[in-house]
Structures are given as C-alpha cells and as structure tokens.
Scaffold this active site. Structure first.
Site, short mmCIF file in Angstrom:
data_model
loop_
_atom_site.label_atom_id
_atom_site.label_comp_id
_atom_site.label_asym_id
_atom_site.label_seq_id
_atom_site.Cartn_x
_atom_site.Cartn_y
_atom_site.Cartn_z
N GLY A 95 0.82 -1.22 0.00
CA GLY A 95 0.00 0.00 0.00
C GLY A 95 0.84 1.26 0.00
O GLY A 95 0.57 2.21 -0.74
N THR A 141 -10.14 -8.84 10.15
CA THR A 141 -9.66 -7.81 9.21
C THR A 141 -9.94 -8.20 7.76
O THR A 141 -10.51 -7.42 6.99
CB THR A 141 -8.15 -7.58 9.41
OG1 THR A 141 -7.96 -6.92 10.66
CG2 THR A 141 -7.56 -6.73 8.29
N THR A 171 -4.30 -12.43 -3.73
CA THR A 171 -3.08 -13.22 -3.82
C THR A 171 -3.30 -14.54 -4.56
O THR A 171 -4.42 -15.08 -4.54
CB THR A 171 -2.58 -13.52 -2.38
OG1 THR A 171 -1.65 -14.59 -2.40
CG2 THR A 171 -3.72 -13.95 -1.46
N ASP A 172 -2.22 -15.05 -5.13
CA ASP A 172 -2.29 -16.36 -5.79
C ASP A 172 -2.57 -17.48 -4.78
O ASP A 172 -2.98 -18.58 -5.15
CB ASP A 172 -1.00 -16.65 -6.57
CG ASP A 172 0.28 -16.55 -5.74
OD1 ASP A 172 0.20 -16.33 -4.52
OD2 ASP A 172 1.38 -16.71 -6.34
N GLU A 173 -2.35 -17.20 -3.48
CA GLU A 173 -2.49 -18.25 -2.47
C GLU A 173 -3.94 -18.74 -2.32
O GLU A 173 -4.18 -19.79 -1.75
CB GLU A 173 -1.93 -17.77 -1.12
CG GLU A 173 -0.48 -17.35 -1.24
CD GLU A 173 0.23 -17.20 0.08
OE1 GLU A 173 -0.15 -17.87 1.05
OE2 GLU A 173 1.18 -16.40 0.14
N TYR A 229 -4.72 -17.85 6.34
CA TYR A 229 -4.56 -16.57 5.62
C TYR A 229 -5.24 -16.62 4.26
O TYR A 229 -6.07 -15.78 3.92
CB TYR A 229 -3.07 -16.24 5.46
CG TYR A 229 -2.78 -15.22 4.37
CD1 TYR A 229 -3.21 -13.90 4.49
CD2 TYR A 229 -2.09 -15.58 3.20
CE1 TYR A 229 -2.95 -12.95 3.49
CE2 TYR A 229 -1.83 -14.65 2.20
CZ TYR A 229 -2.27 -13.34 2.34
OH TYR A 229 -2.03 -12.42 1.35
N LYS A 240 -8.51 -14.57 2.59
CA LYS A 240 -8.40 -13.77 1.37
C LYS A 240 -9.41 -14.27 0.32
O LYS A 240 -10.04 -13.48 -0.38
CB LYS A 240 -6.98 -13.82 0.80
CG LYS A 240 -5.93 -13.11 1.64
CD LYS A 240 -6.17 -11.60 1.80
CE LYS A 240 -6.02 -10.86 0.48
NZ LYS A 240 -6.12 -9.39 0.72
N PRO A 247 16.80 -19.28 8.37
CA PRO A 247 15.99 -20.48 8.62
C PRO A 247 15.20 -20.91 7.38
O PRO A 247 14.22 -20.28 7.02
CB PRO A 247 15.04 -20.01 9.73
CG PRO A 247 14.91 -18.53 9.53
CD PRO A 247 16.15 -18.05 8.85
N ASN A 251 12.65 -22.01 -2.98
CA ASN A 251 13.16 -21.20 -1.86
C ASN A 251 14.67 -21.44 -1.68
O ASN A 251 15.41 -20.54 -1.28
CB ASN A 251 12.40 -21.53 -0.58
CG ASN A 251 11.00 -20.94 -0.60
OD1 ASN A 251 10.69 -20.06 -1.41
ND2 ASN A 251 10.14 -21.44 0.27
N HIS A 267 2.42 -26.56 4.25
CA HIS A 267 3.13 -25.66 3.34
C HIS A 267 2.77 -25.93 1.87
O HIS A 267 2.99 -27.03 1.37
CB HIS A 267 4.65 -25.86 3.54
CG HIS A 267 5.45 -24.65 3.18
ND1 HIS A 267 6.79 -24.53 3.49
CD2 HIS A 267 5.11 -23.49 2.56
CE1 HIS A 267 7.23 -23.37 3.06
NE2 HIS A 267 6.23 -22.72 2.50
P1 NAD Z 1 1.53 -5.72 5.07
O1 NAD Z 1 1.29 -6.70 6.17
O2 NAD Z 1 2.89 -5.21 4.81
O3 NAD Z 1 0.61 -4.44 5.29
C1 NAD Z 1 -0.72 -4.53 5.72
C2 NAD Z 1 -1.17 -3.14 6.17
O4 NAD Z 1 -2.56 -3.25 6.55
C3 NAD Z 1 -0.41 -2.62 7.40
O5 NAD Z 1 -0.05 -1.26 7.21
C4 NAD Z 1 -1.39 -2.76 8.54
O6 NAD Z 1 -1.23 -1.81 9.56
C5 NAD Z 1 -2.72 -2.58 7.81
N1 NAD Z 1 -3.85 -3.22 8.51
C6 NAD Z 1 -3.89 -4.47 9.04
N2 NAD Z 1 -5.08 -4.68 9.60
C7 NAD Z 1 -5.82 -3.55 9.41
C8 NAD Z 1 -7.13 -3.17 9.76
N3 NAD Z 1 -7.95 -3.98 10.43
N4 NAD Z 1 -7.56 -1.94 9.38
C9 NAD Z 1 -6.75 -1.09 8.72
N5 NAD Z 1 -5.47 -1.40 8.37
C10 NAD Z 1 -5.03 -2.62 8.72
O7 NAD Z 1 0.89 -6.43 3.78
P2 NAD Z 1 1.34 -6.29 2.25
O8 NAD Z 1 2.38 -7.29 1.98
O9 NAD Z 1 1.57 -4.86 1.93
O10 NAD Z 1 0.01 -6.78 1.53
C11 NAD Z 1 -0.99 -5.85 1.12
C12 NAD Z 1 -2.10 -6.61 0.43
O11 NAD Z 1 -1.57 -7.30 -0.69
C13 NAD Z 1 -2.77 -7.67 1.30
O12 NAD Z 1 -4.14 -7.64 1.04
C14 NAD Z 1 -2.17 -8.97 0.83
O13 NAD Z 1 -3.05 -10.04 1.02
C15 NAD Z 1 -1.94 -8.67 -0.63
N6 NAD Z 1 -0.85 -9.41 -1.28
C16 NAD Z 1 0.41 -9.42 -0.73
C17 NAD Z 1 1.43 -10.10 -1.39
C18 NAD Z 1 2.84 -10.11 -0.84
O14 NAD Z 1 3.68 -10.86 -1.36
N7 NAD Z 1 3.17 -9.31 0.16
C19 NAD Z 1 1.17 -10.77 -2.59
C20 NAD Z 1 -0.12 -10.73 -3.12
C21 NAD Z 1 -1.13 -10.04 -2.47
#
Ligand code: NAD
Length: 324
Positions: A13, A102, A127-129, A151, A155, A206, A250, A277
């Site tokens: 974000g 959340t 996410t692809d997950e 998780y 999603k 790890p 990995n 996993h």
């Molecule tokens: P992150 O954990 O770094 O950030 C999540 C943010 O959401 C944090 O700033 C946290 O404070 C905020 N947050 C959590 N709960 C909240 C709530 N109840 N209300 C308001 N804010 C809240 O996550 P990220 O890696 O930046 O992922 C962002 C999005 O992208 C997620 O929806 C995740 O599922 C998706 N995503 C992530 C990846 C990856 O590899 N990181 C890949 C695909 C999709």
C-alpha cells in the site's frame, strides 16, 4: 480523483501511495490519497515519510472493520484500493482470529460502505495463495479457489464477497491476484527481508524443510503498476492475475541472497517445514497482459540486488521490527 488506499502504511500500500503522490502512476496523476490504516505491527508511518508533507495526502488511523469510521472516510471517494490485511501465513497458523476479522469482516464493511456511497471503483488486492497449491501448469482467472492456509482462506472469502457484491448489487469491483512480492519496506518477518536482515546481522537463515517450494517473484513496483491498470482500466466483476515470471525454489532464492551478501551455504539452517506448506503457486497472467497491456519491468536480478542494497542502507527502518 480521490483515492482511498486501505493498508497504505504497509509494504505494498505504501509503495502505491508513494508512487501515486510522485505522479509515477499513469491514469492517477494528480490524485489525492486518503490512507486508512490501523498501524498494526506491520504498518509503519515511516513508509509514508517521503510523502508525509504532501498536501494531497490525508492519513486516517483506524480499522477497516470499524463501520462508522469507514462510512465517514468514504465520503467523496472515487476509487478504493483495498490493501489492508493481516498478511503473514505463519501468524495465521498460530492464531487466525485477526485474519477473519480484518480480511473478511473488514472487506465486507468496506463493500457495504462503497455500496451506500455509490463509490465508482473498488479494487480488491488479493493473492495467488487463494488457489491452494499446483504441481505443474498455471492457474487462470477461472480456476476455482481452494485455499490451504487460514490466511489464504480469509483472502479467498474476501474475494468471493467482493465478486458477490458485483453480481448481486452491481458494485464495480475488480479483483487482482498477485504472486510473492519483494522490494523495499517489506516487514522483516517475510522471507527475503528476514534472510537479508539475518545475514546483515551475521546470523543464519531459517530455510523451511528442504527448500523445494516454488514461488513466482514480482517486484512491488510491477505489482503496483498492475494494480493501477486494473483499477483504472479493468472490467468490473473480473479477476486479473499479476505475474512476475521468475519462478524459483526457496533454496534457489536463498542461494542468490547468500551470494549477494557474500555468505556461504553454512549460513543455511534447515528448520521444520511450515504446517500445510503449499508446494507451488503459479499464475497465468495472459489476461492483464493482453487486455490491459501489463508487462513486468523490473528484472529479478536487478530488483533483488536493489532490495538487498536498500536493507543494507536502511537499518534504522528494519532494526526495531527485526525477527529473531
Ligand atoms: P503488510 O502486512 O505489509 O501491510 C498490511 C497493512 O494493513 C499494514 O499497514 C497494517 O497496519 C494494515 N492493517 C492491518 N489490519 C488492518 C485493519 N484492520 N484496518 C486497517 N489497516 C489494517 O501487507 P502487504 O504485503 O503490503 O500486503 C498488502 C495486500 O496485498 C494484502 O491484502 C495482501 O493479502 C496482498 N498481497 C500481498 C502479497 C505479498 O507478497 N506481500 C502478494 C499478493 C497479495
């Protein structure tokens, strides 16, 4: 254009917010941005430091599951990028409650508010997950969801709710699903930052099981360009995959990190595999490439080297949240 980015103080974000406010995102030039973020352990205001003084940024601390607050925040919003989530699989295995609240309830609260306000665009960042695990081949946007981790299950539930609000109410929802992201500002609990910060501190890394799990790596900047394309040009009710094109086990990824940090294999510590996993994730991202002209721009070797350099140069950012 007034954009609401939930989770805008997190890894992905905040990258999007910094890019939009720097006018680096086609279609979103000049946009004003409201960030709604609860600032959990994963949220970090320092991620918005470079744009903190922007007159186009409004930061609202708060929870996406707080309906009265969300109702206020949504006034006058033209588009929502819903990136707030509990995002770490290992934490969801230990305790899934926050993930359900959340990721599922929070999304439903936002969808309801968007419906009431007639918000013209709702992007569900996913996410692809959600698809589970695939030995060979790739998932298309029509593949059924079959999540394995808590998780991924939350999603998938959120994605299905979002798509249901499109089908039932006509809410202009678009869903994106992306592979594993990497880049600067990612919390040190995630694989690449964790391994890099461990190596920088002279520690071992790890590695789960035999390290044979396969992931497709996408630079966060490529992901954000894909998000912006889906937001501005995606067809409501549709899902778009955002792929990377760098599939690595990995173990292979660990080898590249060791090399970049001048460390040897003796720094690998094999640890008990994660419960349940997933072996491999793999997206077919033809649709976003063909229909919206998306192409990842950052070569993995360059992106990984720059990411390692960023962590080397930004110890004050990661030191307080480092995972031992
Ligand atoms: P992150 O954990 O770094 O950030 C999540 C943010 O959401 C944090 O700033 C946290 O404070 C905020 N947050 C959590 N709960 C909240 C709530 N109840 N209300 C308001 N804010 C809240 O996550 P990220 O890696 O930046 O992922 C962002 C999005 O992208 C997620 O929806 C995740 O599922 C998706 N995503 C992530 C990846 C990856 O590899 N990181 C890949 C695909 C999709």
């Amino acid at each position: 254009m007034k954009l609401l980015v939930t989770g805008g103080a997190g890894f992905i974000g905040s990258h999007l917010v910094r890019s939009v406010l720097a006018d680096r995102v086609p279609g979103l030039e000049g946009a004003r941005v409201t960030v709604l973020d609860k600032l959990t352990y994963a949220g970090n205001l320092a991620n918005l430091g470079p744009v903190a003084e922007s007159a186009r940024l409004d930061f609202v601390p708060g929870d996406v599951a707080d309906a009265p607050l969300v109702d206020t925040v949504l006034r006058g919003v033209d588009a929502i990028v819903h990136a707030a989530a509990e995002s770490h699989v290992d934490r969801s295995i230990l305790a899934a409650g926050d993930f359900a609240v959340t990721n599922v309830i929070g999304t439903q609260v936002l969808l309801d508010a968007a419906l009431r306000h007639g918000t013209p665009r709702f992007l569900q960042v996913s996410t692809d997950e959600v698809y589970g695990s695939i030995r060979t081949g790739t998932w298309t946007e029509r593949s059924p969801v079959a999540p394995n981790s808590p998780y991924a299950a939350t999603k998938a539930a959120a994605d299905l709710l979002a798509l249901a609000y499109h089908r039932t109410h006509g809410l202009p929802v678009v869903v994106t699903r992306c592979g594993n992201n990497y880049g600067p500002h990612q919390h040190p609990e995630k694989l690449i930052p964790r391994f890099v910060t461990n190596l920088l501190r002279g520690r071992s890394v790890p590695l789960y099981g035999d390290g044979g799990q396969v992931r497709d790596w996408v630079h966060v900047d490529d992901h954000c360009r894909g998000l912006a394309l889906a937001l501005t040009e995606g067809k409501p009710g549709e899902v778009y995959h955002i792929g990377g094109s760098t599939e690595l086990t990995n173990r292979e990824l660990t080898g590249r990190l060791l090399e970049l940090l001048g460390a040897g294999d003796e720094r690998i510590e094999h640890v008990t595999d994660r419960k349940g996993h997933d072996f491999r994730y793999a997206l077919d991202d033809d649709r976003i490439r063909q229909e919206l002209g998306y192409r990842p721009r950052i070569a993995f070797e360059d992106g990984l080297a720059a990411t390692v350099a960023w962590y080397r140069d930004n110890e004050p950012w990661w030191r307080p949240s480092v995972v031992d």
